[in-house]
Design a protein around this motif. Structure first.
Motif, short mmCIF file in Angstrom:
data_model
loop_
_atom_site.label_atom_id
_atom_site.label_comp_id
_atom_site.label_asym_id
_atom_site.label_seq_id
_atom_site.Cartn_x
_atom_site.Cartn_y
_atom_site.Cartn_z
N GLY A 142 0.82 -1.22 0.00
CA GLY A 142 0.00 0.00 0.00
C GLY A 142 0.85 1.27 0.00
N VAL A 143 0.18 2.41 -0.20
CA VAL A 143 0.87 3.71 -0.24
C VAL A 143 1.58 4.00 1.08
N SER A 147 1.05 -4.66 3.39
CA SER A 147 0.21 -5.23 2.33
C SER A 147 -1.04 -4.39 2.12
N ILE A 148 -1.62 -4.47 0.92
CA ILE A 148 -2.92 -3.81 0.68
C ILE A 148 -4.07 -4.64 1.22
N TYR A 158 -10.08 -11.39 3.47
CA TYR A 158 -9.25 -10.18 3.46
C TYR A 158 -10.07 -9.02 2.90
N TYR A 159 -9.79 -7.79 3.39
CA TYR A 159 -10.35 -6.61 2.71
C TYR A 159 -9.22 -5.76 2.15
N LEU A 160 -9.56 -5.01 1.11
CA LEU A 160 -8.56 -4.20 0.39
C LEU A 160 -8.43 -2.82 1.01
N HIS A 161 -7.19 -2.37 1.20
CA HIS A 161 -6.95 -0.98 1.65
C HIS A 161 -5.66 -0.49 0.99
N CYS A 162 -5.80 0.41 0.02
CA CYS A 162 -4.60 0.93 -0.66
C CYS A 162 -3.82 1.88 0.24
N PHE A 163 -4.48 2.45 1.25
CA PHE A 163 -3.80 3.34 2.20
C PHE A 163 -3.72 2.60 3.54
N SER A 164 -4.03 3.24 4.66
CA SER A 164 -3.83 2.55 5.94
C SER A 164 -4.90 1.47 6.16
N VAL A 165 -4.69 0.58 7.13
CA VAL A 165 -5.70 -0.46 7.41
C VAL A 165 -7.03 0.16 7.83
N LYS A 166 -6.97 1.41 8.28
CA LYS A 166 -8.19 2.09 8.69
C LYS A 166 -8.86 2.84 7.53
N ASP A 386 2.81 12.38 11.06
CA ASP A 386 2.27 11.74 9.85
C ASP A 386 2.55 10.25 9.80
N LEU A 387 1.49 9.46 9.58
CA LEU A 387 1.65 8.00 9.53
C LEU A 387 2.54 7.57 8.37
N GLU A 388 2.46 8.30 7.25
CA GLU A 388 3.29 7.94 6.11
C GLU A 388 4.78 8.06 6.47
N ALA A 389 5.13 9.13 7.20
CA ALA A 389 6.52 9.36 7.56
C ALA A 389 7.04 8.26 8.49
N HIS A 390 6.19 7.83 9.42
CA HIS A 390 6.64 6.77 10.34
C HIS A 390 6.86 5.45 9.61
N ASP A 391 5.97 5.13 8.66
CA ASP A 391 6.19 3.94 7.84
C ASP A 391 7.48 4.07 7.04
N ALA A 392 7.68 5.27 6.48
CA ALA A 392 8.86 5.48 5.64
C ALA A 392 10.15 5.38 6.47
N TYR A 393 10.11 5.90 7.68
CA TYR A 393 11.31 5.83 8.54
C TYR A 393 11.69 4.37 8.80
#
Ligand code: ISL
Length: 556
Positions: A142-143, A147-148, A158-166, A386-393
């Protein structure tokens, strides 16, 4: 010429959590926005794009919506919203809402129902799939990392989520989902809002075979082959026919992979889909397959010019461009594209404004850009939200072998929270953003030098420069409709272009470096009139050279 109002308009983006706190809890809110509308009227903008204010658990700052017809209590009430809308309209400012319908929040009632059982009538509002050989149905990531696909124990799918699980993806194939979305849009438009910015609208149609791909360093395959953006057009045409055609709206679709060819469909001047799209080519000029966007390189000017040239030429007369340097997902314009040092910050921020605002398309200003606000000097991850930044770190330090220092350098350059620190209103505590010292993100330490109070009455300020450019667009057919022609495409230092309409021509010259560049204005412009609003030096341009970060324009 059949002009639409949004072709002459300038849009200002508000990120509500960071604009103005009226309650003293450290988070911006709607009454805070209302109190600052006179500031925006003074700047002269026509439209506000309001990032999401809907009911939300705030996993992704409101881009995860749990009720599309309610306001997040932290932002205020629906009455506060109505008052803001009415006040904006009374000042001649329109409001465009963020429409986030690729996904909802997992706390939305639709998803609660959907996950409750396989037989529930809402099951098909989302994408549910069986495990394949005990694994997720595909290996795409995912972005925001991971996993998506998310396993749901109770119903064993399973359900699809291209962004966060939420942020589970809504199933646009289901006509009932489209009915829900269109009815909701109608409800807001009937209330008086003036249009929508459509979040990742290019992603609403998926390849239903859910393909796998070659895994990258994170162990997951890239997401983009899942997106079938050619199948988005019928949905948008349906949206136009069923909802938008009843109102006089401005719509802008966020389309990550947009090309000039696809934008001719999305943003065609025939009005069959949207008014315009946000394309990502210029903001995506750097990056690497391993680290994604998390690199510290600066984009090359020749590449930047090639991208703008391609879009300006490509859409001219056929579709409509949007123009932006930054937004809530991008680093600050002056830090990213120019020079945020004390010496050059103001000059180069004005140069960027001139360069963008004199092209063909609707310009967007992200809150604080009109003051020359800069990136934040992040030292460690503790202040980053930002959640994206924490994933990226995690990805950078664990999968890519970066040191903490390298990862933090990427954060300082690229991370989204650079844009999300509080608006700098004055030199008082918390920059006038909040009475609380516990602001949700830290105030940039440079607020005593960079703030609105110091600029609004100063005719030499960055703010005044934006004011001048906005006023110029309002009264100039040449700025709104003129054809674009790039000059000096190979220059690594200068961005030079011409606009032409009915025999009238404007030359725009911008120096993207901190040094003087030898250059001669073309002969046709000898004796041409200087466009004051475009210039960022107090004295007239000097023959034979362009000064550091200088911008000027000539009218012939
Ligand atoms: O932020 C990004 C840069 O890495 C993009 O990939 C971004 O996630 C993408 O442009 C989609 O953005 C929009 O949808 C997201 C939300 O987090 C962003 O704030 C929003 O602008 C999910 O709703």
């Amino acid at each position: 010429m059949n002009e639409q109002w949004w072709q002459r308009a300038v849009v200002y983006q508000i990120y509500p959590k960071s604009f103005q706190d009226s309650t003293g809890n450290g988070i911006g809110d709607i009454p805070g926005i209302t109190s600052r509308l006179p500031y925006l009227a003074k700047l002269g903008i026509d439209v506000i794009w309001l990032s999401p204010v809907y009911q939300s658990p705030m996993d992704d700052n409101g881009y995860d919506i749990s009720d599309y017809r309610a306001i997040w209590p932290g932002f205020g009430t629906m009455d506060d919203f109505d008052e803001m809308l009415e006040t904006a309209h009374s000042l001649g400012i329109k409001i465009v809402m963020d429409l986030v319908v690729n996904h909802s929040s997992d706390e939305h009632e639709w998803f609660r129902q959907s996950r409750s059982s396989r037989e529930n009538p809402y099951r098909d509002y989302y994408y549910w799939r069986d495990a394949v050989d005990g694994h997720a149905p595909s290996n795409m990531g995912g972005v925001f990392g991971g996993s998506i696909w998310e396993w749901d124990e109770p119903t064993q799918q399973y359900y699809l989520h291209c962004f966060s699980v939420k942020q589970p993806d809504l199933n646009w194939e289901n006509p009932r989902v489209r009915d829900e979305v269109f009815n909701m849009m109608d409800w807001w438009l009937a209330k008086g809002v003036d249009g929508f910015r459509m979040d990742v609208i290019g992603m609403i149609a998926k390849d239903l075979s859910f393909p796998s791909g070659e895994p990258g360093p994170t162990g997951y395959a890239p997401l983009y082959p899942l997106i079938q953006d050619e199948r988005v057009h019928p949905y948008l045409q349906e949206m136009r026919q069923r909802v938008l055609s009843k109102y006089d709206t401005m719509t802008v679709g966020e389309v990550g992979g947009a090309t000039v060819e696809t934008a001719k469909k999305y943003a065609n001047l025939d009005g069959s889909e949207l008014s315009m799209v946000f394309q990502f080519e210029h903001v995506g000029l750097t990056g690497s397959p391993e680290r994604g966007k998390w690199v510290t390189d600066k984009p090359r000017l020749v590449d930047l010019k090639r991208v703008f040239d391609h879009w300006e030429q490509g859409l001219d007369g056929v579709a409509w461009n949007s123009l932006y340097w930054d937004n809530h997902d991008q680093p600050r314009a002056v830090s990213r594209w120019a020079n945020d040092s004390a010496q050059w910050r103001e000059t180069s921020a004005k140069m960027l404004a001139t360069c963008l605002h004199l092209m063909q398309g609707t310009p967007y200003i992200y809150q604080g850009e009109e003051l020359g606000m800069t990136n934040y000097p992040w030292q460690d991850m503790s202040l980053i939200n930002d959640l994206e930044a924490h994933d990226a770190y995690r990805m950078l330090t664990q999968d890519c072998g970066c040191s903490d220092e390298e990862a933090m350098a990427a954060m300082r350059e690229i991370c989204r929270d650079n844009a999300r620190t509080p608006m700098q209103w004055d030199a008082g505590p918390q920059a006038g953003f909040s009475k609380s010292s516990e602001t949700w993100l830290p105030v940039n330490p440079n607020y005593a030098e960079i703030n609105a109070a110091a600029q609004v009455e100063d005719p030499k300020s960055v703010f005044a420069h934006y004011q001048g450019l906005i006023a110029l667009r309002h009264q100039s057919d040449l700025v709104v409709h003129g054809h674009f022609r790039l000059l000096e495409p190979e220059s690594e230092e200068l961005f030079v272009y011409e606009r032409e309409l009915d025999g009238q021509r404007m030359l725009v010259v911008c120096n993207f470096t901190d040094h003087e560049v030898a250059w001669q204005v073309p002969q046709e412009y000898a004796g041409a009139e200087l466009v004051d609003a475009a210039c960022n030096y107090e004295d007239a341009p000097v023959a034979g050279k362009v000064r550091p970060y200088e911008a000027f324009a000539l009218l012939a």
